[in-house]
Design a protein around this motif. Structure first.
Motif: not given
Length: 132
Positions: A44-50, A87-92, A123-129
């Motif tokens: 997922v990270i590689e896909f999003c960076r691309g 939705e391969p952006r997953g955590p993005q 590059e950033a990974m955010w979440c919502q609590g």
């Protein structure tokens, strides 16, 4: 009223489809979107960076924050294409659809400069609590 996609939006859709065809992780499924294994998280990270390297992760964002200054409809095109391939952006997803836009709308200029660039670069990974 004209409901057809503009030439720019059609070009964006073609560009997205081309990228997805060549870079979607093999065997990607809807299930992995919600419960990726650690190996899939790397995918997922590689896909999003691309996507980001090609200006496809946040194309509707203003260029000063890492986007392409394309119409807001570009976000609809992006959403349709990503949903169509589970939705391969997953955590993005949270970053590009909620966190970044909230910062651009409500953040200080310092916050915008500090946070939108890494989001737009994938590059950033955010979440919502949430708490009861």
């Amino acid at each position: 009223m004209d409901f057809t996609w503009s030439e720019q939006e059609q070009e964006l859709r073609a560009e997205l489809r081309s990228y997805v065809a060549g870079h979607l992780p093999a065997g990607w499924s809807f299930l992995e979107r919600d419960m990726p294994t650690p190996e899939r998280e790397r995918d997922v990270i590689e896909f999003c960076r691309g996507l980001a390297e090609r200006g496809l992760l946040v194309p509707a964002w203003p260029s000063q924050y890492g986007g392409r200054d394309i119409s807001a409809w570009a976000q609809v095109v992006l959403s349709e294409e990503m949903r169509g391939v589970s939705e391969p952006r997953g955590p993005q997803y949270m970053n590009v659809n909620w966190i970044g836009p909230a910062i651009m709308e409500l953040g200080t200029e310092e916050q915008k400069q500090a946070y939108t660039g890494p989001i737009a670069a994938g590059e950033a990974m955010w979440c919502q609590g949430f708490s009861e």
